[in-house]
Design a protein around this motif. Structure first.
Motif, PDB file in Angstrom:
ATOM      1  N   PHE A 184      13.209   3.929  18.117  1.00 12.15           N
ATOM      2  CA  PHE A 184      13.439   5.312  17.706  1.00 12.15           C
ATOM      3  C   PHE A 184      12.270   5.808  16.874  1.00 12.15           C
ATOM      4  O   PHE A 184      11.703   5.073  16.079  1.00 12.15           O
ATOM      5  N   THR A 186       9.005   6.365  15.431  1.00 16.12           N
ATOM      6  CA  THR A 186       7.751   5.624  15.564  1.00 16.12           C
ATOM      7  C   THR A 186       7.979   4.120  15.475  1.00 16.12           C
ATOM      8  O   THR A 186       7.107   3.391  15.046  1.00 16.12           O
ATOM      9  N   GLY A 187       9.155   3.673  15.882  1.00 16.73           N
ATOM     10  CA  GLY A 187       9.430   2.240  15.834  1.00 16.73           C
ATOM     11  C   GLY A 187       8.599   1.491  16.852  1.00 16.73           C
ATOM     12  O   GLY A 187       8.092   2.057  17.814  1.00 16.73           O
ATOM     13  N   SER A 193      13.347  -5.843  12.755  1.00 16.48           N
ATOM     14  CA  SER A 193      14.047  -6.260  11.549  1.00 16.48           C
ATOM     15  C   SER A 193      15.266  -7.078  11.923  1.00 16.48           C
ATOM     16  O   SER A 193      15.696  -7.114  13.064  1.00 16.48           O
ATOM     17  N   SER A 197      19.361  -0.876  12.773  1.00 15.30           N
ATOM     18  CA  SER A 197      19.409   0.327  11.957  1.00 15.30           C
ATOM     19  C   SER A 197      20.589   1.195  12.382  1.00 15.30           C
ATOM     20  O   SER A 197      21.211   0.983  13.422  1.00 15.30           O
TER      21      SER A 197
ATOM     22  N   LEU B   3      15.742   7.320  11.542  1.00 11.16           N
ATOM     23  CA  LEU B   3      14.537   6.782  10.914  1.00 11.16           C
ATOM     24  C   LEU B   3      13.962   5.697  11.803  1.00 11.16           C
ATOM     25  O   LEU B   3      14.665   5.127  12.608  1.00 11.16           O
ATOM     26  N   PRO B   4      12.700   5.444  11.644  1.00  9.45           N
ATOM     27  CA  PRO B   4      12.128   4.361  12.461  1.00  9.45           C
ATOM     28  C   PRO B   4      12.882   3.063  12.235  1.00  9.45           C
ATOM     29  O   PRO B   4      13.259   2.733  11.132  1.00  9.45           O
ATOM     30  N   LEU B   5      13.024   2.333  13.293  1.00  6.91           N
ATOM     31  CA  LEU B   5      13.842   1.131  13.285  1.00  6.91           C
ATOM     32  C   LEU B   5      13.418   0.190  12.168  1.00  6.91           C
ATOM     33  O   LEU B   5      14.221  -0.328  11.420  1.00  6.91           O
ATOM     34  N   LEU B   6      12.115   0.009  12.063  1.00  6.74           N
ATOM     35  CA  LEU B   6      11.682  -1.056  11.182  1.00  6.74           C
ATOM     36  C   LEU B   6      11.803  -0.688   9.724  1.00  6.74           C
ATOM     37  O   LEU B   6      12.011  -1.522   8.884  1.00  6.74           O
ATOM     38  N   ARG B   7      11.649   0.583   9.372  1.00  2.41           N
ATOM     39  CA  ARG B   7      11.652   0.924   7.951  1.00  2.41           C
ATOM     40  C   ARG B   7      13.023   0.649   7.365  1.00  2.41           C
ATOM     41  O   ARG B   7      13.153   0.086   6.301  1.00  2.41           O
ATOM     42  N   ARG B   8      14.068   1.069   8.088  1.00  7.07           N
ATOM     43  CA  ARG B   8      15.407   0.827   7.591  1.00  7.07           C
ATOM     44  C   ARG B   8      15.673  -0.676   7.554  1.00  7.07           C
ATOM     45  O   ARG B   8      16.257  -1.196   6.633  1.00  7.07           O
TER      46      ARG B   8
END
Lengths: 337, 306
Positions: A184, A186-187, A193, A197, B3-8
């Motif tokens: 999603f 800019t992923g 992770s 999310s 939100l971008p996947l990685l930030r969360r």
């Protein structure tokens, strides 16, 4: 000190022979900047019925170069100046102060990947699907989804279930299992992770797809298989725990991501079992192809602001299956027949 | 807005711990696929190391898959910090700006300037002597010619750099010259040249050549005894001389900053490239001589019989 004449004479004979012995490394004479790569097909002719020339130019030239120009502005004079795009993504992901660098680099990388997994359709056929015949990739797609048409409909459903911008990827892991994975905004697939999310969970609810579970504690348990109904082993310490799987939705489409069949499980039992953890597919996911789910793509191509469905339908006419199959062979060479 | 996947993910992963059911059960199991997390776990058993290696290989494979996309800037066509060591400059390509960029013009404190160094000094600034690179550059090229000439005649060259940061420099410089290159990176043993029989044994000292044909010093001051031995054994020397040193200690001085690693890498890289060219010339001459010898017809035997 030899005179100029002698030096020139020497340069023609001996230097020519010694040219290979001179420094074999490249000497960086000018500073390199991020510049967009040239596409393997001409931009002026567009991509068949999928993207007319102006839309392709907008995505491949204006958008891509704009992202890289902004990235150059951000990294100028910093430690990221001489890193390539992949390194910029990885380092930007680790540092919370490098949000812009990460965003621009990730979007540029994904856009470049998308542009190289499509090709103008051939003159005598409607798509590149003939390149898939008798390949391992075709067999795996048929194994997981039943047929190419089912896969295409699953993939399109995944893209239609995204309300935000992003990318939808066809991914594989090192055991040659295929899956559909969204990113999603800019992923990126480079850094994932451990916890899904909110965007991913929302997407799952909308599109009805369940992704490779990233962690047991966050996701709802996967759909129970009809054949497996056995309770946990009596010797397990948690056999007393009651655990009910959510009710099966009869309208759920085929799983977008396949995992090897395994019995239903409770949380703690599976934690100890290393073998089952691998079945969950928590390893690295390799990208095979992707589609750009951005409004600028279908609006500029003339489909209108709600033209996503038609955009996805026509996407299948330009997917370069030969290249996708090549990447698959390179990435997952261990083939289980 | 999603939100971008990685930030969360990164934030929430940092915040939340594993659920209490599992915390007491497992120590090592990693459910995440982010390589950063794998790197942070301390390795406790050999299996952990194997797992790390496997994960690292998988992750490298993913990075390689993505590496050809994005932009034209790659690791190969940009400057990386290790290039000063692994991509030496050829003698024909050395420029004043390269010397300046490596900090070759910084001398020592002006109060320590050796009077014999004055011809090579540009002036004084901020309390230090600035070395005149207009003199350094031709002297560097001359030294490169000497190295090339010695190597082209089959001579052996020793690179001496006895500091921690110079160790790999001299090793690579010697490797570039093949059989004719040697290096001293740890400590010059006193008596190497003047006490040959004791150092190498009587057989080796008698039958083999233990005295080199040329010695290059990257840090001459700590190796003053080695320089003296070379002088006693009549071995020509090249050395990086700084402003506190009398340039006459070595035969071919290169006035430059002896404390800078990048200057030493630049100079020793350049000299070793010249040496490599000399070695190639030597091999070429050997091959030519061998070909000429094999083509020469054997006359004497027939004349004798006639």
């Amino acid at each position: 000190m030899s005179s100029v004449g002698l030096r020139l004479a020497a340069s023609t004979s001996r230097a020519a022979r010694l040219a290979s012995v001179r420094t074999q490394a490249c000497r960086v004479q000018a500073r390199e900047l991020h510049r967009r790569k040239d596409l393997p097909y001409p931009v002026e002719e567009g991509l068949g019925t999928f993207l007319p020339p102006n839309a392709l130019k907008m995505i491949a030239e204006d958008y891509q170069q704009g992202l890289l120009d902004r990235l150059n502005d951000q990294v100028r004079g910093t430690a990221l100046e001489n890193k390539n795009i992949v390194q910029t993504v990885v380092e930007g992901a680790r540092d919370p102060n490098k949000v812009l660098e990460f965003n621009y680099a990730s979007e540029a990388l994904n856009n470049s990947f998308f542009l190289e997994c499509v090709k103008p359709p051939p003159a005598n056929a409607s798509s590149h699907e003939h390149a898939l015949h008798n390949t391992l990739l075709e067999r795996r797609i048929k194994y997981h989804w039943g047929s190419l048409a089912h896969f295409q409909s699953s993939f399109s459903a995944a893209a239609l279930g995204m309300f935000s911008s992003g990318w939808v990827w066809l991914v594989t892991d090192k055991e040659c299992r295929l899956g559909i994975m969204p990113t999603f905004g800019t992923g990126t697939l480079l850094v994932r992770s451990s916890k899904p999310s909110d965007a991913l969970l929302e997407w799952q609810r909308i599109s009805g797809q369940s992704v490779l579970p990233l962690g047991d504690d966050a996701l709802p348990p996967p759909l129970a298989y009809p054949s497996a109904g056995s309770p946990p082993a009596p010797s397990s310490p948690v056999s007393g725990l009651s655990h009910s799987a959510p009710p099966l939705n009869p309208h759920t489409p085929a799983r977008s991501v396949a995992t090897l069949p395994k019995p239903p499980r409770t949380h703690a039992v599976e934690m100890d079992d290393e073998v089952n953890l691998k079945n969950l597919g928590n390893g690295v996911l390799y990208p095979l192809m992707c589609v750009s789910v951005h409004e600028h793509a279908w609006v500029s191509a003339g489909y209108g602001v709600w033209g996503k469905e038609e955009y996805l339908k026509r996407f299948w006419t330009v997917v370069d299956w030969a290249r996708v199959s090549e990447i698959f062979k390179k990435v997952a060479p261990e083939q289980r027949r | 807005m999603a939100l971008p996947l990685l930030r969360r993910g990164a934030a929430s992963a940092a915040r939340c711990s594993r659920s209490s059911v599992q915390a007491s059960v497992v120590v090592n199991i990693r459910q995440n696929s982010s390589f950063a997390k794998v790197e942070e776990t301390p390795l406790e058993a050999p299996e952990d190391w194997t797992n790390l290696q496997l994960k690292r290989a998988e992750y490298k494979s993913l990075i390689d898959t993505f590496s050809e996309y994005g932009s034209t800037q790659t690791r190969d066509n940009t400057f990386q910090p290790h290039h000063t060591l692994h991509r030496p400059v050829a003698p024909s390509d050395i420029t004043l700006s390269a010397l300046l960029a490596s900090g070759a013009h910084f001398g020592h404190s002006h109060t320590r300037m050796n009077p014999n160094f004055v011809p090579y000094a540009y002036g004084t600034r901020a309390g230090i002597t600035i070395i005149d690179l207009d003199h350094t550059l031709p002297l560097l090229r001359r030294a490169a010619q000497v190295v090339r000439g010695v190597a082209a005649r089959g001579g052996s060259i020793v690179f001496v750099g006895t500091r921690a940061d110079l160790r790999s420099t001299v090793r690579l410089a010697a490797e570039r010259m093949g059989k004719q290159g040697y290096h001293v990176g740890e400590r010059w043993l006193p008596g190497t040249l003047t006490n040959k029989v004791h150092m190498f044994g009587p057989d080796v000292a008698r039958d083999e050549q233990v005295v080199p044909d040329l010695v290059v010093f990257l840090n001459p001051i700590p190796n003053i005894h080695a320089i003296r031995e070379c002088a006693l054994e009549h071995v020509p020397t090249i050395g990086i001389v700084d402003s506190n040193v009398d340039p006459r200690v070595v035969m071919y001085p290169i006035p430059a900053n002896d404390e800078s690693t990048r200057t030493a890498e630049l100079i020793s890289g350049l000299l070793s490239v010249a040496g490599r060219e000399g070695v190639a010339i030597y091999h070429e001459e050997q091959a030519k001589a061998a070909r000429a010898a094999s083509r020469r017809p054997s006359r004497p035997r027939e004349q004798h019989m006639a």
